[in-house]
Motif scaffolding. Structure first.
Motif: not given
Length: 692
Positions: A223, A227-228, A230, A256, A357-359, A362, A367-368
């Motif tokens: 992180t 933001w994460r 990934l 993103s 979706n990898h986000t 997670s 990030t979300l």
């Protein structure tokens, strides 16, 4: 030949040799600068060393760290404030060991531990470019604002002694040339580990490569600045990875956070061979401990259960049924589904899918949460010159955002995803200073609040009929249109024909009918014109549900009240339309959603995603949208979506003239006739832009 002639001949020969040598040196220098420019692209130097609105490489960008704020330095060849006085040896030492020409240590926010792995040739080419290919800018460097004791640079010598490995990259002999090329870029110039590898207590990357005892941690995710970043291990197919780095998008999602700048300034300029090499290397890395196994990487199956009695027709087979029965589901349906679709598939090439979706998958939802609070923008690339935006949803409460995100993670994320609490959103909101200011008094109704009403099932049915009209009422809809095609987000968007307060104004006089009409008659007018279909029986359950839905949004509105955000606003009818310019605007701003010729777009199963603006499946000639100035007023405030940051769809943004021009173009596309049109405006007052 006399002595003078001999000397003259020798002199000419020497001059030619010297000129040839000089030309050869110039050619070598030009080629080195060109190679160095590509090396600088691989290293993405411009992203960190350019402030917003500043000159390239002149520094001044604020870099937030857990220990304070750093400002990137001027690395142009200016002799006073830049690096113009650096010898190659000093440049090489700064790049590999983090020591500036003056002898002071650089902070490892500058990824010199990664750059240390560069080849000597790449380093020399980069030096040639920085000294001869970059414009010199006289701009003094900003003072850093680091907390004590991190403001004391002597401690960095100890950090380097413990953590810096300045050995150049060594190819792995039993791997392919492509694998090694990908590994070299990732581990050195690309410095991917700077964001994607877990950090230790001293903020050091826990490993610099996939080799050795800690190799399993390389690129396993971290992180960074909220933001994460990934995990990149075992990432997609090599081709999918190459597409993401080239365009900022692929079938699995979009970039993103900081990756927007990486794609925009760096990876889109890489050769196809290097991009594929990156993909090959990343795909070869075994999954990390928090990565999903491949069999669940596409997300769990949607939660499909029977609807309660009275809820109407079943949804599409791949739509989670609890989208209609939970606060998070209804919140998603209202605020997210227009782009990401009710089934989470997104819109190929436009809006990212949620399935796979990898986000979303997670474990860390940073990030979300951040995207929901602050919004998001795609990079500008040669492939996608128009950036798309997701506006900030900070106007929603912490609980609403948590409900929506938990719904999406349960529906399309990972089965073991931890619950996001409202307090998690609140903490992020404070850190990001995301206030969610509403610039106008319009209060957006929340579909989730229908669940609290005694007639909740009827109200939800009314909302569904607005959103999914064509599929649920095929005998009454002859076009590829839904009520929500014009009444955005099920009639909850200001200036997007919202239903707020509308039922309070019926019965009312309708000029087109030449008499007072009821709300049911107004609804049926849309069925017959905008949806080119047939009227609903006034006593049907569907009509009752739609009227109940309107009445729920009436609130305390009285017939004499003025409702903020009602309708679609006005536009200057004296503007002369230019349909030829409108066609150009349409191609640039509208075609991605409505098709190159206004034919609309469908998904892989042949279902309509966005409606056609012309042809047999569009609204007919009797609809309001077939009139230039009515269509222009709607476009002015509501189209295109994902254009900027306005809540809730990033909608609007064209000038009055542009809106009139594009409306003149699409309103005059071929479309179905409307036989009863001869009965319209029996008492006069027909608008000048009526098509008949």
């Amino acid at each position: 030949m006399n002595t003078r002639a001999i000397l003259r001949t020798v002199g000419i020969g020497c001059s030619l040799l010297l000129a040839s040598a000089a030309a050869s040196a110039d050619t070598a220098q030009t080629e080195a600068v060109k190679r160095g420019e590509y090396v600088a692209r691989l290293g993405d130097c411009v992203a960190c060393h350019t402030a917003p609105g500043g000159k390239p490489m002149a520094g001044g960008l604020a870099l937030e760290t857990p220990f304070g704020t750093l400002y990137s330095t001027n690395i142009t060849p200016d002799g006073s404030s830049g690096i113009g006085q650096y010898t190659f040896e000093q440049f090489d030492r700064a790049m590999r060991k983090g020591v500036a020409a003056g002898g002071h240590n650089l902070y490892p926010a500058m990824p010199y531990p990664s750059y240390a792995r560069m080849t000597e040739q790449d380093m020399r080419d980069l030096y040639a470019y920085m000294m001869n290919g970059v414009e010199a800018v006289a701009q003094p460097n900003k003072e850093n604002d680091m907390d004590w004791p991190f403001s004391m640079r002597w401690g960095l010598s100890l950090w380097n002694a413990v953590f810096l490995d300045d050995e150049a990259f060594k190819p792995v002999t039993d791997e392919s040339a492509q694998w090694n090329r990908g590994a070299y870029i990732v581990q050195s110039l690309g410095h991917c580990g700077a964001c994607h590898t877990p950090r230790g207590i001293a903020f050091q990357e826990k490993t610099m490569s996939d080799q050795g005892g800690k190799g399993h941690l390389f690129l396993a995710g971290e992180t960074v600045e909220g933001w994460r970043a990934l995990s990149l291990r075992n990432l997609w197919t090599p081709e999918d990875t190459a597409e993401m780095l080239k365009t900022g998008r692929n079938k699995h999602g979009t970039v993103s956070g900081n990756m927007v700048d990486v794609v925009q300034h760096s990876t889109q300029y890489m050769t196809d061979e290097d991009l594929l090499a990156l993909g090959i290397y990343l795909k070869a890395l075994p999954p990390g401990k928090d990565d999903l196994p491949m069999q669940v990487a596409q997300g769990p199956a949607p939660d499909i259960v029977p609807l309660p009695a009275g809820m109407g027709a079943a949804p599409d087979e791949d739509v989670p049924t609890n989208i209609f029965t939970t606060r998070g589901g209804l919140g998603y349906l209202q605020f997210c589904a227009d782009c990401h679709r009710a089934n989470g598939d997104g819109v190929p090439g436009v809006f990212p899918p949620l399935t796979g979706n990898h986000t979303l998958q997670s474990q860390d939802p940073a990030t979300l949460v951040r995207i929901m609070l602050t919004g998001w923008r795609t990079p500008v690339t040669e492939t996608h010159s128009r950036p798309l935006t997701m506006p900030a949803f900070a106007q929603l409460s912490d609980t609403e955002i948590a409900d929506i995100l938990n719904f999406t993670r349960r529906s399309w994320g990972r089965p073991d995803a931890r619950e996001i609490a409202a307090s998690d959103v609140g903490d992020a909101r404070k850190h990001l200073d995301a206030k969610g200011i509403n610039g106008r008094p319009f209060e957006t109704p929340r579909l989730a609040d229908m669940l609290k009403e005694p007639n909740a099932e009827q109200l939800v049915l009314g909302a569904r009929l607005n959103i999914d009209t064509a599929r649920m009422l095929p005998d009454h809809v002859g076009a590829a249109m839904n009520c929500a095609s014009c009444h955005l987000n099920a009639g909850t968007v200001a200036d997007g024909s919202p239903y707020v307060g509308v039922s309070a104004f019926f019965p009312s006089y309708g000029a087109r009918a030449g008499r007072d009409i009821t709300l049911e008659e107004r609804i049926n007018g849309c069925f017959q014109r905008s949806m080119n279909g047939k009227p609903l029986p006034k006593t049907s359950d569907e009509m009752k549900a739609m009227v109940a839905y309107f009445d729920w949004m009436k609130r305390e509105t009285k017939p004499e009240d003025r409702v903020e955000g009602r309708g679609i606003g006005k536009i200057d009818r004296s503007i002369v339309p230019d349909p030829d310019n409108g066609k150009l605007i349409y191609a640039a701003q509208c075609a991605i959603c409505h098709g190159a010729e206004g034919e609309g777009i469908k998904d892989a199963k042949g279902r309509w995603v966005y409606p056609p603006l012309g042809g047999d499946h569009s609204f007919n000639i009797g609809a309001g949208m077939a009139r230039i100035y009515t269509a222009a007023a709607f476009v002015k405030r509501n189209m295109p979506i994902a254009f900027h940051e306005s809540f809730p769809l990033g909608q609007g943004g064209l000038s009055d003239q542009e809106a009139v021009d594009v409306a003149a173009y699409f309103s005059h596309l071929p479309r179905p006739d409307f036989a009863p049109k001869l009965n319209d405006w029996p008492k006069g007052g027909k608008p000048s832009d009526a098509r008949y």
